[in-house]
Scaffold this motif. Structure first.
Motif, short mmCIF file in Angstrom:
data_model
loop_
_atom_site.label_atom_id
_atom_site.label_comp_id
_atom_site.label_asym_id
_atom_site.label_seq_id
_atom_site.Cartn_x
_atom_site.Cartn_y
_atom_site.Cartn_z
N SER A 31 9.43 -60.48 -58.56
CA SER A 31 8.02 -60.67 -58.21
C SER A 31 7.78 -62.65 -57.89
CB SER A 31 6.64 -59.98 -58.61
OG SER A 31 6.76 -60.40 -60.70
N PRO A 32 6.42 -62.66 -57.31
CA PRO A 32 6.57 -64.13 -57.02
C PRO A 32 6.45 -65.16 -58.39
CG PRO A 32 4.81 -63.31 -55.65
CD PRO A 32 5.87 -61.98 -55.99
N SER A 33 5.37 -63.50 -59.70
CA SER A 33 5.27 -64.43 -60.79
C SER A 33 6.77 -63.68 -61.78
CB SER A 33 4.02 -63.95 -61.39
OG SER A 33 4.55 -62.41 -61.54
N GLY A 34 8.16 -63.70 -60.96
CA GLY A 34 9.21 -63.00 -62.28
C GLY A 34 8.93 -61.38 -62.84
N GLU A 89 14.32 -63.68 -61.84
CA GLU A 89 13.62 -64.67 -61.64
C GLU A 89 12.93 -65.08 -60.10
OE1 GLU A 89 10.90 -66.02 -64.20
OE2 GLU A 89 12.08 -64.63 -65.46
N ALA A 90 12.19 -65.49 -59.67
CA ALA A 90 12.02 -65.56 -58.10
C ALA A 90 12.65 -66.55 -57.78
CB ALA A 90 10.57 -65.47 -57.83
N HIS A 107 11.37 -57.61 -67.13
CA HIS A 107 11.68 -59.22 -66.94
C HIS A 107 13.04 -59.77 -67.54
CE1 HIS A 107 7.69 -60.01 -66.34
NE2 HIS A 107 7.30 -59.81 -66.98
#
Length: 70
Positions: free
Chosen positions: A11-14, A68-69, A29
């Motif tokens: 995702s864009p936020s990780g 991570e993105a 994560h």
């Protein structure tokens, strides 16, 4: 036949959404999160599935084990 395990694109936020079949297990994560989600879903030897070269896990939209993105 085992259900399809998919680790979706970061995702864009990780983090990466994890699904087994049609069930959403959560947002991982790191590999520890992924192992815990699979363990809670009842998959035996989740650690070996994640850390081994399992063909049961489909990594989509990014490299395996990267959360991570880009």
């Amino acid at each position: 036949m085992a259900p399809e395990i998919v680790v979706h694109r970061p995702s864009p936020s990780g983090g990466r959404r994890v699904t087994v079949g049609t069930a959403i297990l959560g947002l991982a994560h790191d590999d520890r999160d992924l192992i815990e989600f699979l363990r809670r879903a009842g998959l035996e030897d989740a650690e070996a599935l994640v850390l081994g070269d399992s063909k049961l896990i489909h990594w989509r939209g990014g490299r395996a084990h990267e959360y991570e993105a880009a």
